[in-house]
Structure formats: structure tokens, C-alpha cells
Scaffold this active site. Structure first.
Site, mmCIF file in Angstrom:
data_model
loop_
_atom_site.group_PDB
_atom_site.id
_atom_site.type_symbol
_atom_site.label_atom_id
_atom_site.label_comp_id
_atom_site.label_asym_id
_atom_site.label_seq_id
_atom_site.Cartn_x
_atom_site.Cartn_y
_atom_site.Cartn_z
ATOM 1 N N HIS A 34 34.425 34.710 38.425
ATOM 2 C CA HIS A 34 35.315 35.285 39.430
ATOM 3 C C HIS A 34 34.813 36.691 39.779
ATOM 4 O O HIS A 34 34.320 37.411 38.905
ATOM 5 C CB HIS A 34 36.754 35.337 38.898
ATOM 6 C CG HIS A 34 37.730 35.700 39.981
ATOM 7 N ND1 HIS A 34 37.909 36.994 40.398
ATOM 8 C CD2 HIS A 34 38.527 34.927 40.762
ATOM 9 C CE1 HIS A 34 38.804 36.997 41.389
ATOM 10 N NE2 HIS A 34 39.188 35.756 41.626
ATOM 11 N N GLU A 71 36.270 39.394 40.214
ATOM 12 C CA GLU A 71 36.860 40.484 39.424
ATOM 13 C C GLU A 71 36.144 40.627 38.083
ATOM 14 O O GLU A 71 36.037 41.725 37.529
ATOM 15 C CB GLU A 71 38.370 40.234 39.243
ATOM 16 C CG GLU A 71 39.121 40.518 40.550
ATOM 17 C CD GLU A 71 40.396 39.741 40.737
ATOM 18 O OE1 GLU A 71 40.950 39.198 39.774
ATOM 19 O OE2 GLU A 71 40.849 39.665 41.911
HETATM 20 P P1 PGA Z 1 44.103 35.884 46.507
HETATM 21 O O1 PGA Z 1 43.091 35.661 45.268
HETATM 22 O O2 PGA Z 1 44.564 34.519 46.944
HETATM 23 O O3 PGA Z 1 45.212 36.730 45.947
HETATM 24 O O4 PGA Z 1 43.326 36.576 47.571
HETATM 25 C C1 PGA Z 1 42.198 34.579 45.216
HETATM 26 C C2 PGA Z 1 41.387 34.665 43.946
HETATM 27 O O5 PGA Z 1 41.047 35.787 43.533
HETATM 28 O O6 PGA Z 1 41.075 33.636 43.332
#
Ligand code: PGA
Length: 246
Positions: free
Chosen positions: A95, A97
Site C-alpha cells: 500500500h 502508505e
Molecule cells: P480512500 O483509500 O478510499 O480513502 O481514498 C483507498 C486506499 O488507500 O486503499
């Protein structure tokens, strides 16, 4: 025909008290959404609660991360066999992040992907470009590189099971969704590298209001849903939007 998949990524949200009603609502409504597989990827401590709440509903359980290592002296890590032990079917890997804030490299993401597969989990491999990369015309190169690292290690055949999620970093949690044309272009590019049966999800500010337009695209097989997956009715509405119309 690729079975549509709508997976909720709860990120670091929830409490036992909040999760209970949300899981119950999803478990009750999801079986009526024919032709769409639903999954929820919850924080590690809530896997047991979610496994129990979802039992028998057909809603799959997933984790948001997995260690690249086998059991051993890796303080703070959670390995793939533990996730399998809790009934997980999916594990999100790479991901943005985790790539951005925890320094996960393409190599590490590929190792996590391999560890998940080795224990019978289905990896959901996230790829996506930043705004600067898109503006520099580097989207294809960036997602290609992220995917290539996994292909080199696991091979194309791994994508008979594995799922890809295209998530433009600039669209995550920002309310900015990529246009359908942008999404289709990247999904088609990714599809050339994997298999015809590989499911490729779109993620990034998907909500009930924009889901149908995204799911109508030929190479979009569902969504990875962050913020909107925290509200059961919204998540279920997105899953309904993924039902094939033909
Ligand atoms: P979001 O996140 O739908 O809040 O934009 C998607 C994700 O990070 O998987």
C-alpha cells in the site's frame, strides 16, 4: 469472467465497539449482492473479532500488511501463517502508505507478496504513482516498475490468484478520483503484464456516487475502498454498484 471484488481497507481505524455493528451489517447484507465478492481488511488486533462476525457470510477477511519473514525473532511483525491461522484470505501488500511512511521498497513488497502466496493467502498488490510522477508523465514507468519487481520474483503465473489494486497516491483519501479514462489506461497497461483472469481493482476516493462509472470500465474488476468502507451502508452501496449489469 472475473468475479468482481470490493475490498474495504479500514486502515488504522476502529474499536471493538465500533466494529461490531459495522461487521454485522456487512455480514447480513453482502450475501444478497450476487456476483460480487466482498472483503474487509481490518487492523491485526481485530482479526479474531472480524473472523467471528463474518463466519458463514461469504465476506472474506483480509489483513493490511504481512511480514516478509517466516516465524522467528522479528519483534512486532505478523507473518502470513498467523494470518492464515485467523482465517484471512487476503493480505494487502505495498500500500502506498507503507511505501511512503514506512519505507517499503519494491524488493520488500515483492518478498511480502511471496510470503503471502506461500501460505495460501491472496495478495492484493497495490501500485500507483504520486502527483509529481503523473505530472512528469511517468505513471506507466512507475506502476510498471512496481509490478515488475513482483513479476521477477514470483512470476506471471502468481497472478492466476493474486489481485492488483491500482491506487494513484494523489487520489487516496483526498476526494480526488482519477478520471475513468486515466483509470482504464493504467489498468489496460497492467493487464498486459499479467494474466487475462487477474483481477485489477481501482482504489482512491471511491464512494457510492462514483463507483458505477469506475466499475463500468472494461479492465476494472472492483475496488479497494478506504474511507468509504468505514460506513457499512456506503461500502455495501459500492459493492452493489460492482454487480455486472449484463
Ligand atoms: P480512500 O483509500 O478510499 O480513502 O481514498 C483507498 C486506499 O488507500 O486503499
Amino acid at each position: 469472467m472475473r468475479t468482481r471484488l470490493v475490498a474495504g481497507n479500514w486502515k488504522m481505524h476502529g474499536s471493538r465497539a465500533e466494529n461490531g455493528p459495522r461487521l454485522k451489517a456487512i455480514a447480513q447484507a453482502a450475501p444478497a449482492i450476487a456476483g460480487v465478492e466482498c472483503a474487509v481488511c481490518v487492523p491485526f488486533p481485530y482479526l479474531a473479532q472480524a473472523a467471528e462476525a463474518l463466519a458463514g457470510s461469504g465476506v472474506a477477511l483480509g489483513a493490511q500488511n504481512v511480514s516478509e519473514h517466516e516465524p522467528g525473532a522479528w519483534t512486532g511483525e505478523v507473518c502470513a501463517s498467523m494470518l492464515a491461522d485467523f482465517g484471512c484470505r487476503y493480505a494487502i501488500v505495498g500500500h502506498s502508505e507503507r511505501r511512503q511512511h514506512f519505507g517499503e521498497s519494491d524488493r520488500q513488497v515483492a518478498a511480502k507478496f511471496g510470503a503471502a502466496l506461500a501460505h495460501g493467502l491472496v495478495p492484493i498488490l497495490c501500485v500507483g504513482e504520486t502527483l509529481a510522477e503523473r505530472e512528469a508523465g511517468r505513471t506507466g514507468e512507475v506502476v510498471g516498475r512496481q509490478l515488475e519487481a513482483v513479476l521477477e520474483r514470483a512470476g506471471r503465473q502468481a497472478f492466476a490468484q493474486a489481485v492488483i489494486a491500482y491506487e494513484p497516491v494523489w487520489a487516496i483519501g483526498t476526494g480526488k478520483t482519477a478520471t475513468p479514462a486515466m483509470v482504464q489506461e493504467v489498468h489496460a497497461l497492467l493487464r498486459e503484464q499479467v494474466l487475462p483472469q487477474t483481477r485489477i481493482l481501482y482504489g482512491g476516493s471511491v464512494k457510492a456516487a462514483n463507483a458505477a462509472a469506475l466499475f463500468a470500465l472494461p479492465d476494472v474488476d472492483g475496488g479497494l475502498i478506504g474511507g468509504a468502507s468505514l460506513v457499512a451502508e456506503e461500502f455495501l452501496a459500492i459493492a452493489r454498484a460492482a454487480q455486472r449489469k449484463d
